[in-house]
Design a protein around this motif. Structure first.
Motif, mmCIF file in Angstrom:
data_model
loop_
_atom_site.group_PDB
_atom_site.id
_atom_site.type_symbol
_atom_site.label_atom_id
_atom_site.label_comp_id
_atom_site.label_asym_id
_atom_site.label_seq_id
_atom_site.Cartn_x
_atom_site.Cartn_y
_atom_site.Cartn_z
ATOM 1 N N VAL A 22 -8.170 2.630 -4.303
ATOM 2 C CA VAL A 22 -6.896 3.030 -3.707
ATOM 3 C C VAL A 22 -6.121 3.901 -4.690
ATOM 4 C CG1 VAL A 22 -4.633 2.179 -2.962
ATOM 5 C CG2 VAL A 22 -6.731 1.080 -2.133
ATOM 6 N N ARG A 23 -5.640 5.045 -4.206
ATOM 7 C CA ARG A 23 -4.884 5.960 -5.060
ATOM 8 C C ARG A 23 -3.510 6.292 -4.487
ATOM 9 N NH1 ARG A 23 -7.914 4.025 -7.722
ATOM 10 N NH2 ARG A 23 -9.621 4.883 -8.978
ATOM 11 N N GLU A 24 -3.305 6.056 -3.208
ATOM 12 C CA GLU A 24 -2.017 6.316 -2.559
ATOM 13 C C GLU A 24 -1.580 5.053 -1.837
ATOM 14 O OE1 GLU A 24 -0.701 9.467 -2.671
ATOM 15 O OE2 GLU A 24 -2.381 10.867 -2.830
ATOM 16 N N VAL A 25 -0.291 4.723 -1.911
ATOM 17 C CA VAL A 25 0.255 3.553 -1.219
ATOM 18 C C VAL A 25 1.582 3.948 -0.586
ATOM 19 C CG1 VAL A 25 0.975 1.140 -1.405
ATOM 20 C CG2 VAL A 25 -0.812 2.012 -2.926
ATOM 21 N N VAL A 26 1.817 3.473 0.641
ATOM 22 C CA VAL A 26 3.076 3.731 1.339
ATOM 23 C C VAL A 26 3.847 2.421 1.440
ATOM 24 C CG1 VAL A 26 4.152 4.664 3.413
ATOM 25 C CG2 VAL A 26 1.934 5.560 2.651
ATOM 26 N N LEU A 27 5.133 2.490 1.154
ATOM 27 C CA LEU A 27 5.985 1.302 1.137
ATOM 28 C C LEU A 27 7.226 1.530 1.981
ATOM 29 C CD1 LEU A 27 7.011 -1.455 -0.165
ATOM 30 C CD2 LEU A 27 8.049 0.006 -1.930
ATOM 31 N N ALA A 28 7.527 0.573 2.856
ATOM 32 C CA ALA A 28 8.814 0.542 3.541
ATOM 33 C C ALA A 28 9.624 -0.599 2.918
ATOM 34 C CB ALA A 28 8.635 0.320 5.044
ATOM 35 N N PRO A 29 10.883 -0.380 2.606
ATOM 36 C CA PRO A 29 11.630 -1.359 1.807
ATOM 37 C C PRO A 29 11.919 -2.656 2.560
ATOM 38 C CG PRO A 29 13.087 0.374 2.576
ATOM 39 C CD PRO A 29 11.703 0.803 2.939
ATOM 40 N N GLY A 30 12.115 -3.718 1.809
ATOM 41 C CA GLY A 30 12.461 -5.010 2.384
ATOM 42 C C GLY A 30 12.577 -6.052 1.295
ATOM 43 N N SER A 31 13.123 -7.203 1.638
ATOM 44 C CA SER A 31 13.333 -8.259 0.654
ATOM 45 C C SER A 31 12.082 -9.091 0.427
ATOM 46 C CB SER A 31 14.474 -9.166 1.114
ATOM 47 O OG SER A 31 14.619 -10.260 0.234
#
Length: 545
Positions: A20-29
């Protein structure tokens, strides 16, 4: 180190070990442990992290990154509706065979079903759309946890990329994080957190044996989305006409018939076809669908996985690969090539900035070094009529939806080393306008977006409901005019914008160096589309005599 931080640290490390070289993140607690571990890995240069505020946008950004790189991409969300917003992207990944890794944060089981904030049943929320669902369980300090985590993550990546089954697709790991959700470093972990030097488990692909196909029947090769060069090689080995969609990655070489869609509708050659070899996932053309449904035609589908397209349920053979035993009579291909040469000038005579003209102009201006992301509906069908140019074209044809197109293009551009372009309609643009919302600290692509704006659903004008007898309700329930000012919409995200009204202006705008994201708008009158399509078919029929 608390269990949630330990688990997140190991998960990120194992993902990297698995390529894995790219990761997508949506914010949250609830997903905070993973977010912090990913940010640390990004700062260390081990991965590239992309943060988006909209989970649906995040999912389709991952789709684009996978289409651009071919590598698995995780998308991380917090719990609750955040996970549900990934469903469209999961479905697209499932039908397109893309290795999307959904890492959904959740509360420990004892806090579920209690009415606590942002809790819902996330177990198997995507149903059969994922190749694997696994509930990780609440991290603890029990011995063996690190090996368990690494084994599960390694297996999930292996399944996502189709290492054994040759059936890649999305997977979901539901990750229960208990508080504290931030690092505290108050206690030592009882076992080493590091792993082996490579992936915890290495999976070798299984063998694939091709099926023999011999010359004889009048054969054509249909290459749908994702067909790859195998379709071209088979067509050339057999000396057969190749009907290749723009995103097939096989639309090149002497066998390609660029106007196949028009010839199937307007020439007598279609009635002579006796056998069709199907590669990839063909979805663009009704004439092709009618051909595949013809009971007089033998249909052979080439599918290296356990899934294959056969909408008419007429396939007599599904083979992992084909081996051509010898070339066919060249006269059959030559007749198709001659018809193609007569039909192509008809499209060259189109005036103004019609959809096919825009697609052809972009193909000429982009050249072989560029990558083109095609939106659904009319945009990719216009490209299908364009002259054959060796441009790498990608599109979301798994379900052929318009959602997430901008985010897919952004992801593809981020993964692409050269200039990237997108061609899409106004509804696809509006549907994913959030794709232009990119934070100031996020990686930004070089992407030029061309919007074919006909103020609504132009494709419906060309279908049955666009006929005159349905005109009373057509505009409201199919045409769906919106009258949105695209320039103002672009200004809201500080995206450079240009309106073009001539072919020369379009060519000049597309040929400029691509630096950052910009938008070019081309306006159409969709009320002319039905008549235009009929006129093109009639002109081709006349040219063929």
């Amino acid at each position: 180190m608390n269990p949630s931080t330990a688990f997140a640290t190991v998960m990120v490390d194992e993902l990297i070990r698995n390529g894995v070289r790219e990761v997508v993140l949506a914010p949250g607690s609830r997903s905070a442990p993973l977010a912090l571990a990913l940010a640390q890995a990004d700062r260390a240069g081990l991965i590239r992290l992309h943060v988006r505020i909209d989970e649906r946008t995040a999912g389709f950004l991952a789709i684009g990154l996978m289409r651009g790189s071919g590598l698995p991409v995780p998308v991380v969300t917090t719990s609750g509706t955040a996970v549900a917003n990934l469903h469209p992207a999961v479905l697209e990944a499932s039908h397109s065979g893309l290795p999307l890794l959904v890492l959904s944060a959740d509360r420990p089981p004892e806090l579920r079903g209690s009415g606590a904030n942002q809790t819902t049943d996330q177990l198997k929320i995507f149903g059969d759309a994922v190749r694997l669902f696994h509930e990780i369980g609440t991290p603890s300090k029990q011995p063996g946890q690190v090996a368990y985590w690494r084994s599960v993550i390694s297996r999930a990546v292996s399944i996502a990329v189709g290492a054994r089954t040759a059936d890649p697709g999305p997977v979901q790991l539901n990750c229960a994080f208990a508080e504290p959700l931030v690092p505290d470093h108050l206690a030592d972990w009882p076992e080493p957190l590091d792993g082996r030097t490579a992936a915890w488990t290495t999976v070798h692909p299984g063998a694939v044996s091709p099926s023999a196909v011999s010359p004889g029947p009048k054969t054509v090769v249909v290459a749908g989305d994702g067909a790859s060069q195998s379709a071209r090689l088979v067509a050339e080995a057999g000396g057969w006409p190749l009907f290749a969609e723009p995103s097939s990655r096989s639309r090149i070489g002497p066998s390609v018939i660029s106007t196949y869609r028009l010839l199937l509708a307007a020439s007598g050659l279609a009635a002579e076809i006796e056998r069709v070899l199907v590669f990839g996932h063909p979805t663009l053309s009704r004439p092709v669908s009618q051909l595949l449904a013809n009971p007089a035609v033998e249909v052979i589908v080439v599918a290296p996985t356990g899934r294959w397209p056969d909408a008419a349920r007429r396939a007599t053979l599904v083979a992992p690969a084909l081996e051509v035993t010898g070339p066919d009579d060249p006269a059959w291909l030559e007749r198709w090539q001659a018809a193609d040469a007569l039909a192509r000038p008809v499209l060259g005579k189109l005036d103004g900035l019609s959809g096919p003209v825009v697609a052809a102009t972009m193909g000429e201006a982009i050249g072989a070094d560029g990558m083109l992301v095609a939106g659904s509906s009319n945009a990719i069908r216009d490209l299908d009529l364009a002259p054959v140019v060796p441009i790498r074209t990608v599109a979301n044809r798994g379900l052929a939806g318009i959602d997430g197109t901008l985010s897919t293009a952004v992801g593809a551009a981020l993964a692409n080393a050269g200039p990237t372009y997108a061609l899409l309609g106004d509804l696809a643009f509006l549907h994913d306008a959030n794709g232009l919302v990119i934070g100031p600290d996020e990686p930004r692509p070089d992407l030029r977006i061309v919007v074919l704006n006909d103020n609504g659903g132009g494709i419906f004008s060309t279908l049955e409901q666009g006929a005159g007898e349905y005109a009373e309700h057509f505009e409201r329930v199919f045409g769906t005019p919106h009258a949105v000012d695209l320039q103002a919409l672009c200004a809201a995200t500080r995206t450079p914008y240009q309106l073009v009204s001539t072919r020369d202006d379009l060519r000049a705008a597309v040929e400029r160096t691509v630096a950052g994201i910009d938008v070019i708008e081309v306006r159409f009158d969709r009320s002319t589309l039905r008549a235009q399509n009929a006129a093109i078919t009639a002109a081709v029929r006349e040219a063929l005599g």
